[in-house]
Design a protein around this motif. Structure first.
Motif, PDB file in Angstrom:
ATOM      1  N   LEU A 199     120.308  34.920  -6.628  1.00  0.00           N
ATOM      2  CA  LEU A 199     119.803  35.167  -5.286  1.00  0.00           C
ATOM      3  C   LEU A 199     120.071  33.928  -4.442  1.00  0.00           C
ATOM      4  O   LEU A 199     119.404  32.906  -4.597  1.00  0.00           O
ATOM      5  N   ALA A 200     121.039  34.029  -3.557  1.00  0.00           N
ATOM      6  CA  ALA A 200     121.469  32.851  -2.790  1.00  0.00           C
ATOM      7  C   ALA A 200     120.510  32.519  -1.661  1.00  0.00           C
ATOM      8  O   ALA A 200     120.238  31.346  -1.400  1.00  0.00           O
ATOM      9  N   HIS A 201     120.005  33.540  -0.954  1.00  0.00           N
ATOM     10  CA  HIS A 201     119.172  33.308   0.224  1.00  0.00           C
ATOM     11  C   HIS A 201     117.887  34.119   0.116  1.00  0.00           C
ATOM     12  O   HIS A 201     117.819  35.248   0.595  1.00  0.00           O
ATOM     13  N   PRO A 202     116.854  33.565  -0.515  1.00  0.00           N
ATOM     14  CA  PRO A 202     115.591  34.290  -0.629  1.00  0.00           C
ATOM     15  C   PRO A 202     114.902  34.417   0.721  1.00  0.00           C
ATOM     16  O   PRO A 202     115.119  33.607   1.627  1.00  0.00           O
ATOM     17  N   SER A 244     114.423  27.817   5.015  1.00  0.00           N
ATOM     18  CA  SER A 244     115.376  27.516   6.079  1.00  0.00           C
ATOM     19  C   SER A 244     116.812  27.696   5.589  1.00  0.00           C
ATOM     20  O   SER A 244     117.170  27.251   4.496  1.00  0.00           O
ATOM     21  N   ARG A 245     117.627  28.352   6.419  1.00  0.00           N
ATOM     22  CA  ARG A 245     119.041  28.536   6.079  1.00  0.00           C
ATOM     23  C   ARG A 245     119.833  27.257   6.305  1.00  0.00           C
ATOM     24  O   ARG A 245     120.939  27.107   5.795  1.00  0.00           O
ATOM     25  N   THR A 295     115.991  18.974   3.762  1.00  0.00           N
ATOM     26  CA  THR A 295     115.505  18.149   4.864  1.00  0.00           C
ATOM     27  C   THR A 295     114.254  18.762   5.500  1.00  0.00           C
ATOM     28  O   THR A 295     113.284  18.058   5.796  1.00  0.00           O
ATOM     29  N   VAL A 296     114.264  20.078   5.683  1.00  0.00           N
ATOM     30  CA  VAL A 296     113.102  20.753   6.260  1.00  0.00           C
ATOM     31  C   VAL A 296     111.900  20.620   5.326  1.00  0.00           C
ATOM     32  O   VAL A 296     110.775  20.373   5.769  1.00  0.00           O
ATOM     33  N   GLY A 297     112.144  20.780   4.021  1.00  0.00           N
ATOM     34  CA  GLY A 297     111.058  20.625   3.059  1.00  0.00           C
ATOM     35  C   GLY A 297     110.478  19.221   3.063  1.00  0.00           C
ATOM     36  O   GLY A 297     109.259  19.041   2.929  1.00  0.00           O
ATOM     37  N   GLY A 343     118.949  25.549  -3.964  1.00  0.00           N
ATOM     38  CA  GLY A 343     118.780  24.648  -2.835  1.00  0.00           C
ATOM     39  C   GLY A 343     117.519  24.931  -2.043  1.00  0.00           C
ATOM     40  O   GLY A 343     116.992  24.042  -1.371  1.00  0.00           O
ATOM     41  N   HIS A 344     117.031  26.182  -2.103  1.00  0.00           N
ATOM     42  CA  HIS A 344     115.843  26.543  -1.349  1.00  0.00           C
ATOM     43  C   HIS A 344     114.556  26.120  -2.050  1.00  0.00           C
ATOM     44  O   HIS A 344     113.483  26.208  -1.447  1.00  0.00           O
TER      45      HIS A 344
END
Length: 203
Positions: A37-40, A62-63, A68-70, A118-119
């Motif tokens: 799952l690339a983009h949850p 965030s896409r 950085t957002v985290g 990454g997410h």
């Protein structure tokens, strides 16, 4: 024997050609179901408490530059938490966040079928909290320096962060710890760089 069965028996080549698209579709479905799952999204995040934690309570969705957002979310969350918690209580919270994050990262990576998603940003969250806990109190510019230095080590991954990033891989507890480990090493490198900066240039 039905008319279709007799036709297939008399013309096996035609039957094989007709069944080929079905086989291809089944293979495609199997490949799709096994892909990571690339983009949850929000729905996936709310399916399990581990997902919510691993995604930094939504900051990791965030896409663009989720790490950085985290980290920005971790910075803001720390400033809010210190309004109610003293230094010792914050230390215990960070200590508890390590095994909790290990579990959350392990479960979420397995459910996403991605070894190091990454997410998943809880590793950045705990690392940033640790840096701020050991360097605060300081003003805005000092905090911004902490943020920038940590993002450099986490994103660029110079040694020994690169070594740490490659040390624990795969699914299960080993892989879950690997997600956390390189960010902890990045935090250590950041603290060392910040200590040197303070020594030579002051706060």
């Amino acid at each position: 024997m039905t008319e279709d069965s007799s036709e297939q028996a008399s013309n096996p080549a035609k039957a094989q050609m007709e069944s080929a698209p079905q086989a291809i579709n089944k293979k495609a479905d199997a490949t799709s179901s096994s892909a990571g799952l690339a983009h949850p999204g929000v729905k996936f995040m709310l399916q399990h408490p581990a997902h919510l934690i691993a995604f930094g309570f939504g900051s990791g969705l965030s896409r663009i530059a989720p790490g950085t957002v985290g980290t920005l979310w971790a910075w803001l969350a720390y400033l809010v938490l210190q309004l109610w918690l003293d230094k010792t209580q914050l230390g215990w919270l960070i200590a508890a966040s390590l095994p909790l994050g290990w579990w959350a990262c392990t479960v979420t990576a397995r459910h996403m079928r991605v070894a190091d998603p990454g997410h998943v940003v809880w590793d950045e969250v705990v690392a940033m909290w640790l840096i701020l806990w050991l360097t605060m109190p300081m003003g805005f510019w000092g905090q911004l320096l902490c943020f920038a230095v940590f993002r450099f080590f986490d994103a660029v991954k110079p040694q020994p962060v690169k070594w740490a990033d490659r040390l624990f891989k795969g699914f299960g507890p080993r892989g879950g710890w690997g997600i956390m480990w390189d960010d902890l090493v990045a935090a250590f490198c950041s603290l060392l760089a910040i200590a040197l900066w303070r020594h030579f240039f002051g706060t």
